[in-house]
Design an enzyme around this catalytic site. Structure first.
Site, PDB file in Angstrom:
ATOM      1  N   ASP A  21       0.794  -1.246   0.000  1.00  0.00           N
ATOM      2  CA  ASP A  21       0.000   0.000   0.000  1.00  0.00           C
ATOM      3  C   ASP A  21       0.824   1.292   0.000  1.00  0.00           C
ATOM      4  O   ASP A  21       0.454   2.264   0.681  1.00  0.00           O
ATOM      5  CB  ASP A  21      -0.984   0.010   1.182  1.00  0.00           C
ATOM      6  N   GLU A  69      -4.674  -0.749  -1.480  1.00  0.00           N
ATOM      7  CA  GLU A  69      -5.991  -0.865  -0.850  1.00  0.00           C
ATOM      8  C   GLU A  69      -6.957   0.018  -1.624  1.00  0.00           C
ATOM      9  O   GLU A  69      -6.700   1.216  -1.804  1.00  0.00           O
ATOM     10  CB  GLU A  69      -5.927  -0.431   0.624  1.00  0.00           C
ATOM     11  N   LYS A 126      -6.617  -4.757  -3.219  1.00  0.00           N
ATOM     12  CA  LYS A 126      -7.212  -5.469  -2.077  1.00  0.00           C
ATOM     13  C   LYS A 126      -8.265  -4.599  -1.391  1.00  0.00           C
ATOM     14  O   LYS A 126      -8.025  -3.425  -1.112  1.00  0.00           O
ATOM     15  CB  LYS A 126      -6.123  -5.910  -1.094  1.00  0.00           C
ATOM     16  N   LYS A 129      -7.731  -4.970   4.782  1.00  0.00           N
ATOM     17  CA  LYS A 129      -6.422  -4.605   5.320  1.00  0.00           C
ATOM     18  C   LYS A 129      -5.397  -5.688   4.988  1.00  0.00           C
ATOM     19  O   LYS A 129      -4.272  -5.404   4.621  1.00  0.00           O
ATOM     20  CB  LYS A 129      -6.512  -4.361   6.838  1.00  0.00           C
ATOM     21  N   VAL A 154       3.197   0.179   4.320  1.00  0.00           N
ATOM     22  CA  VAL A 154       2.441   0.923   5.338  1.00  0.00           C
ATOM     23  C   VAL A 154       1.022   0.364   5.473  1.00  0.00           C
ATOM     24  O   VAL A 154       0.515  -0.226   4.535  1.00  0.00           O
ATOM     25  CB  VAL A 154       2.371   2.424   4.961  1.00  0.00           C
ATOM     26  N   THR A 155       0.390   0.631   6.633  1.00  0.00           N
ATOM     27  CA  THR A 155       0.992   1.055   7.871  1.00  0.00           C
ATOM     28  C   THR A 155       1.302  -0.184   8.707  1.00  0.00           C
ATOM     29  O   THR A 155       0.576  -1.182   8.612  1.00  0.00           O
ATOM     30  CB  THR A 155       0.073   2.022   8.674  1.00  0.00           C
ATOM     31  N   CYS A 159      -2.344  -2.602   7.739  1.00  0.00           N
ATOM     32  CA  CYS A 159      -2.300  -3.524   6.599  1.00  0.00           C
ATOM     33  C   CYS A 159      -1.068  -4.435   6.614  1.00  0.00           C
ATOM     34  O   CYS A 159      -1.132  -5.581   6.159  1.00  0.00           O
ATOM     35  CB  CYS A 159      -2.375  -2.737   5.301  1.00  0.00           C
ATOM     36  N   GLN A 199       7.965 -14.587  21.459  1.00  0.00           N
ATOM     37  CA  GLN A 199       7.676 -16.025  21.567  1.00  0.00           C
ATOM     38  C   GLN A 199       8.413 -16.814  20.474  1.00  0.00           C
ATOM     39  O   GLN A 199       7.845 -17.657  19.798  1.00  0.00           O
ATOM     40  CB  GLN A 199       6.177 -16.288  21.499  1.00  0.00           C
TER      41      GLN A 199
HETATM   42  N1  TIU Z   1      -2.663   0.277   4.272  1.00  0.00           N
HETATM   43  C1  TIU Z   1      -3.192   0.447   5.485  1.00  0.00           C
HETATM   44  O1  TIU Z   1      -2.544   0.229   6.490  1.00  0.00           O
HETATM   45  N2  TIU Z   1      -4.497   0.930   5.543  1.00  0.00           N
HETATM   46  C2  TIU Z   1      -4.949   1.750   6.555  1.00  0.00           C
HETATM   47  O2  TIU Z   1      -6.112   2.144   6.574  1.00  0.00           O
HETATM   48  N3  TIU Z   1      -4.026   2.111   7.489  1.00  0.00           N
HETATM   49  C3  TIU Z   1      -4.195   3.018   8.500  1.00  0.00           C
HETATM   50  O3  TIU Z   1      -3.305   3.113   9.341  1.00  0.00           O
HETATM   51  N4  TIU Z   1      -5.296   3.756   8.552  1.00  0.00           N
END
Ligand code: TIU
Length: 226
Positions: A21, A69, A126, A129, A154-155, A159, A199
């Site tokens: 993403d 996304e 996609k 997430k 990210v993030t 995701c 773990q």
């Molecule tokens: N790609 C992804 O992480 N989608 C999100 O919506 N991330 C947020 O941190 N909002």
């Protein structure tokens, strides 16, 4: 390669780079990340490391998969719960400065120019997430005999973590690249790194770009140019 909680077994075959993403929606002002109230400038710091890994995988002829996304223009793949969540003024599907928010094909949905894929590289759209939910990523990976995933993007706690957990449950050996993933919330990034490698690697490994680049250079040879 050096990693936590112990060295990551970099394979001779079956390795792929996953870039999650790195689209304008999350990294540039005026997109979905901004509409959710985040400081999107925080995410730019990782671009040089993701780029270095992208270039290395290209150099060694190793597969790269990028995800974005996004939703179909009629939002038929967007659950009402996702569209309605929160109090932001711009919701998924609304028209913003970079086109309709989080809709596939809109300007905001494009991967940032620095990391633009080559025509032969797969982009996985996609709706969720996780990159395995309602996508053909698993089929692509299985068809190419991929067993080991280097995960970036990210993030970190949204995701990226969801994708790493989905991959782990499907039997992939995953390394999350600590300085090639970023969050709007530094504490959440650190928590995610800690929890995936706890773990004895309950979800997988974490490691850094430089040792990974060195290990790749030792293990893989660039194809000879003719
Ligand atoms: N790609 C992804 O992480 N989608 C999100 O919506 N991330 C947020 O941190 N909002």
């Amino acid at each position: 390669m050096p990693a936590q909680p112990y060295p990551y077994p970099l394979p001779n075959t079956g390795l792929a780079l996953i870039i999650i993403d790195m689209q304008r929606d999350f990294i540039e002002p005026g997109g979905f990340g901004h509409a959710l109230g985040n400081d999107v400038s925080l995410l730019r710091s990782i671009i040089p490391r993701v780029k270095a890994l992208q270039e290395a995988f290209r150099r060694y002829g190793l597969p790269i998969f990028q995800t974005v996304e996004g939703h179909l223009p009629d939002l038929s793949d967007c659950p009402p719960s996702k569209r309605d969540r929160g109090n932001g003024s711009l919701k998924i599907g609304d028209r913003g400065p970079m086109g309709r928010i989080l809709v596939l094909g809109e300007p905001g949905n494009a991967i940032i120019p620095e990391l633009a894929p080559l025509p032969n590289e797969v982009i996985i759209p996609k709706p969720g997430k996780g990159a395995f939910y309602a996508t053909d990523l698993d089929a692509h990976l299985k068809a190419q005999g991929i067993t080991h995933l280097i995960i970036t993007g990210v993030t970190t706690e949204v995701c990226v973590q969801t994708t790493m957990r989905e991959a782990n449950d499907r039997g992939y050996e995953c390394l999350l690249v600590e300085d090639a993933t970023e969050s709007y919330f530094p504490a959440f990034k650190q928590a995610t790194l800690g929890m995936v490698r706890a773990q004895d690697g309950i979800i997988g490994w974490t490691g850094f770009t430089e040792p990974l680049l060195s290990a790749l250079a030792l293990q893989y040879k660039a194809p000879v140019m003719t």
